[in-house]
Design a protein around this motif. Structure first.
Motif, PDB file in Angstrom:
ATOM      1  N   GLY A  51       0.940  -1.200   0.137  1.00  0.00           N
ATOM      2  CA  GLY A  51       0.067  -0.130  -0.026  1.00  0.00           C
ATOM      3  C   GLY A  51       0.916   1.069   0.084  1.00  0.00           C
ATOM      4  O   GLY A  51       0.316   2.374  -0.130  1.00  0.00           O
ATOM      5  N   ILE A  52       2.172   1.191   0.393  1.00  0.00           N
ATOM      6  CA  ILE A  52       3.058   2.295   0.189  1.00  0.00           C
ATOM      7  C   ILE A  52       4.086   2.352  -1.121  1.00  0.00           C
ATOM      8  O   ILE A  52       4.029   3.502  -1.584  1.00  0.00           O
ATOM      9  CB  ILE A  52       3.963   2.215   1.355  1.00  0.00           C
ATOM     10  N   GLY A  53       4.148   1.398  -1.614  1.00  0.00           N
ATOM     11  CA  GLY A  53       4.989   1.283  -2.785  1.00  0.00           C
ATOM     12  C   GLY A  53       6.187   1.161  -2.298  1.00  0.00           C
ATOM     13  O   GLY A  53       6.631   1.422  -1.398  1.00  0.00           O
ATOM     14  N   ALA A  54       7.103   0.543  -3.137  1.00  0.00           N
ATOM     15  CA  ALA A  54       8.652   0.427  -2.901  1.00  0.00           C
ATOM     16  C   ALA A  54       9.486   0.733  -4.133  1.00  0.00           C
ATOM     17  O   ALA A  54       9.362  -0.245  -5.190  1.00  0.00           O
ATOM     18  CB  ALA A  54       8.950  -0.882  -2.203  1.00  0.00           C
ATOM     19  N   TYR A  55      10.550   1.601  -4.199  1.00  0.00           N
ATOM     20  CA  TYR A  55      11.381   1.993  -5.250  1.00  0.00           C
ATOM     21  C   TYR A  55      12.789   2.130  -4.649  1.00  0.00           C
ATOM     22  O   TYR A  55      12.986   3.176  -3.785  1.00  0.00           O
ATOM     23  CB  TYR A  55      10.921   3.251  -5.963  1.00  0.00           C
ATOM     24  N   THR A  56      13.599   1.694  -5.163  1.00  0.00           N
ATOM     25  CA  THR A  56      15.190   2.169  -5.043  1.00  0.00           C
ATOM     26  C   THR A  56      15.332   3.524  -5.526  1.00  0.00           C
ATOM     27  O   THR A  56      14.567   3.875  -6.707  1.00  0.00           O
ATOM     28  CB  THR A  56      16.042   1.363  -5.546  1.00  0.00           C
ATOM     29  N   PRO A  57      16.408   4.304  -5.305  1.00  0.00           N
ATOM     30  CA  PRO A  57      16.578   5.526  -6.131  1.00  0.00           C
ATOM     31  C   PRO A  57      17.116   5.079  -7.245  1.00  0.00           C
ATOM     32  O   PRO A  57      16.423   6.035  -8.243  1.00  0.00           O
ATOM     33  CB  PRO A  57      17.984   5.916  -5.207  1.00  0.00           C
ATOM     34  N   SER A  58      17.628   4.091  -7.851  1.00  0.00           N
ATOM     35  CA  SER A  58      17.649   3.904  -9.385  1.00  0.00           C
ATOM     36  C   SER A  58      16.649   3.656 -10.058  1.00  0.00           C
ATOM     37  O   SER A  58      16.317   4.226 -11.173  1.00  0.00           O
ATOM     38  CB  SER A  58      18.714   2.610  -9.307  1.00  0.00           C
TER      39      SER A  58
END
Length: 232
Positions: A7-14
């Motif tokens: 529900g929050i999402g997840a992404y690395t800086p790349s």
């Protein structure tokens, strides 16, 4: 180390950098701050906003609203708006809107040169404020700048990153926010992988995932757009 939360999402800086069109270094600087030395002692620059997962310099993660904030910053930088102005306006907007992620709220507006925040005034009418001068602006000349977002309770909840198309979506409620095809929910990255493995056959990919050929083509266009797939 942070763990992705549903529900929050997840992404690395790349990953975030590729999606919004900037470098991973910029993403790290905007979200986690940095220090520099210029003719004197070291100067520290604070993060532009508090990341949804907090600060973890070893393995940082961005949430979906962080991604949309970064997207706005990247676009504003692309049209020549300087970081001091962006920082000032973001801080002002966060205070007025009482939201630590004001650029990913339904209240934010821009005409490409100036930044505005829309709110309901005391009279019950729309009140649009220039975030740099704090002067009132004319609501009629300021439209929503980015029509590829969906909002719920005035917060961005879904992003359609492929121009003039709703076939690719980033939704923190699905696949932790990774871009997927709307119909079927298959990650665009997976479609691109299978496309290459199956001899670049759109028909074969559509058959394997049981999705429309148009969805496959949209996914491939998007993966090409962010530089993850090279055209034949």
């Amino acid at each position: 180390m942070h763990h992705a939360e549903f529900g929050i999402g997840a992404y690395t800086p790349s990953e975030a950098g590729k999606l919004v069109g900037t470098s991973a270094t910029n993403i790290r600087r905007w979200l986690f701050g940095y220090s520099y030395t210029h003719h004197g002692p070291k100067t520290a620059q604070a993060p532009l906003w508090q990341p949804q997962y907090g600060v973890d310099q070893d393995e940082p993660l961005l949430g979906f609203r962080d991604l949309i904030e970064a997207r706005f910053v990247a676009r504003l930088r692309a049209v020549g708006i300087g970081m001091p102005t962006i920082r000032l306006c973001l801080t002002t907007a966060a205070q007025i809107a009482d939201d630590p992620h004001p650029f990913s709220s339904a209240h934010f507006r821009t005409d490409g040169k100036r930044l505005f925040l829309e709110r309901m005034g005391e009279t019950g009418k729309r009140d649009v404020i220039d975030l740099k001068t704090l002067q009132h602006a004319f609501p009629k000349v300021i439209e929503a700048s980015f029509l590829d977002l969906e909002f719920d309770d005035d917060k961005a909840t879904r992003w359609f990153p492929l121009a003039r198309s709703r076939e690719v979506v980033a939704d923190p409620e699905r696949s932790f926010g990774a871009p997927i095809v709307e119909d079927g929910g298959v990650p665009t990255s997976r479609i691109a992988q299978v496309f290459l493995a199956e001899g670049r056959s759109v028909d074969r990919v559509a058959q394997l995932f049981e999705i429309a050929k148009s969805a496959v083509r949209a996914a491939l266009t998007f993966e090409t757009q962010i530089g993850e797939l090279k055209a034949a």
